[in-house]
Design a protein around this motif. Sequence first.
Motif, mmCIF file in Angstrom:
data_model
loop_
_atom_site.group_PDB
_atom_site.id
_atom_site.type_symbol
_atom_site.label_atom_id
_atom_site.label_comp_id
_atom_site.label_asym_id
_atom_site.label_seq_id
_atom_site.Cartn_x
_atom_site.Cartn_y
_atom_site.Cartn_z
ATOM 1 N N GLY A 150 0.780 -1.229 0.000
ATOM 2 C CA GLY A 150 0.000 0.000 0.000
ATOM 3 C C GLY A 150 0.813 1.281 0.000
ATOM 4 O O GLY A 150 0.275 2.361 0.231
ATOM 5 N N ALA A 151 2.117 1.147 -0.275
ATOM 6 C CA ALA A 151 2.967 2.339 -0.294
ATOM 7 C C ALA A 151 3.691 2.432 -1.633
ATOM 8 O O ALA A 151 3.699 1.487 -2.410
ATOM 9 N N VAL A 152 4.294 3.602 -1.891
ATOM 10 C CA VAL A 152 5.157 3.749 -3.058
ATOM 11 C C VAL A 152 6.602 3.691 -2.563
ATOM 12 O O VAL A 152 7.016 4.516 -1.743
ATOM 13 N N THR A 153 7.336 2.698 -3.041
ATOM 14 C CA THR A 153 8.723 2.537 -2.627
ATOM 15 C C THR A 153 9.628 2.799 -3.816
ATOM 16 O O THR A 153 9.407 2.239 -4.900
ATOM 17 N N GLY A 154 10.607 3.636 -3.631
ATOM 18 C CA GLY A 154 11.537 3.965 -4.714
ATOM 19 C C GLY A 154 12.767 3.076 -4.655
ATOM 20 O O GLY A 154 13.193 2.643 -3.570
ATOM 21 N N LEU A 155 13.310 2.800 -5.822
ATOM 22 C CA LEU A 155 14.595 2.076 -5.896
ATOM 23 C C LEU A 155 15.473 2.909 -6.809
ATOM 24 O O LEU A 155 15.195 3.032 -8.013
ATOM 25 N N ILE A 156 16.482 3.537 -6.219
ATOM 26 C CA ILE A 156 17.299 4.456 -7.008
ATOM 27 C C ILE A 156 18.763 4.028 -6.945
ATOM 28 O O ILE A 156 19.142 3.176 -6.140
ATOM 29 N N ASP A 179 1.825 14.756 -13.954
ATOM 30 C CA ASP A 179 0.643 13.888 -14.109
ATOM 31 C C ASP A 179 0.962 12.462 -13.677
ATOM 32 O O ASP A 179 0.152 11.794 -13.027
ATOM 33 N N LEU A 180 2.157 12.009 -14.065
ATOM 34 C CA LEU A 180 2.564 10.645 -13.723
ATOM 35 C C LEU A 180 2.651 10.486 -12.199
ATOM 36 O O LEU A 180 2.193 9.486 -11.635
ATOM 37 N N GLY A 181 3.206 11.516 -11.551
ATOM 38 C CA GLY A 181 3.306 11.486 -10.086
ATOM 39 C C GLY A 181 1.935 11.349 -9.443
ATOM 40 O O GLY A 181 1.736 10.528 -8.540
ATOM 41 N N LEU A 194 -0.760 10.188 -10.826
ATOM 42 C CA LEU A 194 -1.321 8.881 -11.175
ATOM 43 C C LEU A 194 -0.785 7.800 -10.228
ATOM 44 O O LEU A 194 -1.553 7.005 -9.667
ATOM 45 N N VAL A 195 0.523 7.807 -10.029
ATOM 46 C CA VAL A 195 1.129 6.783 -9.160
ATOM 47 C C VAL A 195 0.577 6.911 -7.743
ATOM 48 O O VAL A 195 0.227 5.915 -7.107
ATOM 49 N N ARG A 196 0.447 8.134 -7.249
ATOM 50 C CA ARG A 196 -0.102 8.318 -5.892
ATOM 51 C C ARG A 196 -1.554 7.854 -5.824
ATOM 52 O O ARG A 196 -2.013 7.393 -4.787
ATOM 53 N N SER A 197 -2.272 7.966 -6.956
ATOM 54 C CA SER A 197 -3.693 7.571 -6.929
ATOM 55 C C SER A 197 -3.844 6.051 -6.800
ATOM 56 O O SER A 197 -4.916 5.563 -6.490
ATOM 57 N N TRP A 198 -2.783 5.304 -7.057
ATOM 58 C CA TRP A 198 -2.866 3.834 -6.983
ATOM 59 C C TRP A 198 -2.767 3.312 -5.554
ATOM 60 O O TRP A 198 -3.108 2.163 -5.291
ATOM 61 N N VAL A 199 -2.188 4.120 -4.651
ATOM 62 C CA VAL A 199 -2.034 3.641 -3.274
ATOM 63 C C VAL A 199 -3.140 4.260 -2.419
ATOM 64 O O VAL A 199 -3.634 5.339 -2.745
ATOM 65 N N HIS A 257 15.191 7.740 -12.306
ATOM 66 C CA HIS A 257 16.358 8.622 -12.169
ATOM 67 C C HIS A 257 15.950 10.060 -11.837
ATOM 68 O O HIS A 257 16.788 10.842 -11.385
ATOM 69 N N HIS A 258 14.684 10.423 -12.125
ATOM 70 C CA HIS A 258 14.272 11.804 -11.866
ATOM 71 C C HIS A 258 14.020 11.992 -10.368
ATOM 72 O O HIS A 258 12.985 11.587 -9.841
ATOM 73 N N MET A 259 14.997 12.634 -9.726
ATOM 74 C CA MET A 259 14.953 12.725 -8.265
ATOM 75 C C MET A 259 13.753 13.495 -7.739
ATOM 76 O O MET A 259 13.193 13.164 -6.704
ATOM 77 N N GLU A 260 13.349 14.535 -8.486
ATOM 78 C CA GLU A 260 12.195 15.317 -7.999
ATOM 79 C C GLU A 260 10.966 14.437 -7.896
ATOM 80 O O GLU A 260 10.228 14.482 -6.911
ATOM 81 N N LEU A 261 10.770 13.621 -8.920
ATOM 82 C CA LEU A 261 9.607 12.725 -8.934
ATOM 83 C C LEU A 261 9.715 11.705 -7.797
ATOM 84 O O LEU A 261 8.756 11.482 -7.046
ATOM 85 N N VAL A 262 10.900 11.132 -7.658
ATOM 86 C CA VAL A 262 11.099 10.110 -6.623
ATOM 87 C C VAL A 262 10.815 10.693 -5.233
ATOM 88 O O VAL A 262 10.091 10.100 -4.432
ATOM 89 N N MET A 263 11.391 11.863 -4.973
ATOM 90 C CA MET A 263 11.234 12.471 -3.643
ATOM 91 C C MET A 263 9.780 12.858 -3.390
ATOM 92 O O MET A 263 9.310 12.850 -2.264
ATOM 93 N N GLU A 264 9.083 13.217 -4.459
ATOM 94 C CA GLU A 264 7.702 13.659 -4.343
ATOM 95 C C GLU A 264 6.740 12.493 -4.072
ATOM 96 O O GLU A 264 5.853 12.598 -3.231
ATOM 97 N N VAL A 265 6.939 11.388 -4.789
ATOM 98 C CA VAL A 265 5.901 10.344 -4.739
ATOM 99 C C VAL A 265 6.208 9.190 -3.788
ATOM 100 O O VAL A 265 5.297 8.441 -3.437
ATOM 101 N N CYS A 266 7.482 9.015 -3.388
ATOM 102 C CA CYS A 266 7.820 7.812 -2.625
ATOM 103 C C CYS A 266 7.613 7.992 -1.120
ATOM 104 O O CYS A 266 7.905 9.044 -0.558
ATOM 105 N N ASP A 267 7.129 6.927 -0.486
ATOM 106 C CA ASP A 267 7.054 6.894 0.975
ATOM 107 C C ASP A 267 8.400 6.454 1.540
ATOM 108 O O ASP A 267 8.822 6.919 2.587
#
Length: 271
Positions: A50-56, A208-210, A212-217, A227-237
């Motif tokens: 139920g979370a968004v986990t980033g792998l960078i 928009d993608l950010g 969308l991804v948040r709407s899934w959890v 690789h886009h750090m702004e997106l990762v930092m924004e959407v990941c728990d």
Amino acid sequence: MAKREGRSGRGWVVGFYLPFPHPAVSLDEVSVTLGGLTILDSVSLSAPRGAVTGLIGPNGAGKTTVFNVLSGFVRPDSGSVSLGGRALRRVRPHDLTRHGVARTLQGVGLFPTLTVLQNVTLGARARHGFFADSWGSPWADREAATVRETARARLSELGIGEEADRLPGELPYPVQKRVALARSLMCDPSVILLDEPAGGISAADMADLGSLVRSWVPERTVLLVEHHMELVMEVCDFIWVLDAGRVIAHGTPDEVRRDPAVLSAYLGEPA
Ligand SMILES: Nc1ncnc2c1ncn2[C@@H]1O[C@H](COP(=O)(O)OP(=O)(O)OP(=O)(O)O)[C@@H](O)[C@H]1O
Ligand SMILES: [Mg+2]
């Protein structure tokens, strides 16, 4: 900064960050050698349900290889994988949808000679089997119609419903990426593995993608390589950081952002 490699594959490390106690997917001390090179070196990581986990991690760190292990394309030399809380001795790519897992590929991975709609329907799980499909049984015909309807709905949800009859090559790259996303949603996955979904897309599309991804959890679990750090930092728990096949850090976006080992891996500064 919580850096606790080791027993993380049991899930308790990320479980440590309540309220997500059970990982939806995890790797426990997984090592992979390809062509005589160690690509993953005792990697343990997990994505809480139920979370968004980033792998960078920098290029070549082993992120796509983690996805290949999770989806059965690469067999680890040692260690284990669990999906949906169940440890699996062997993951087979064709069993993924049965485990509720969908994956997008780095790039787009669409079939160029099939229409957008046909590409998206390929993401559905066939229920009636080979013979029913080949002989055009009424059940198979009905199922095919339902699948097409679902595919059209998925395309519309992603704002590209009008592209259903086009060929992928006729569409701009960001639209092709959306088609790949629509395909991954066809099996109504509980876990989605996204490999660089923002590659080659504009800042507006990325926002928009950010969303969308948040709407899934929390209904779905997302593991996001990006690789886009702004997106990762924004959407990941939570975020895991790989470098040269090893986990070098994990934690919340704020913790990872400040971690000296992460700064060193990305910027070449001493840790
Ligand atoms: N089949 C293979 N045989 C040999 N080496 C491989 C194979 N697949 C991947 N590698 C190597 O493994 C390392 C990790 O690759 P991987 O694709 O997992 O990295 P990545 O973190 O996804 O990188 P990127 O950010 O560039 O996509 C790289 O050095 C790559 O060259
Ligand atoms: Mg990759």
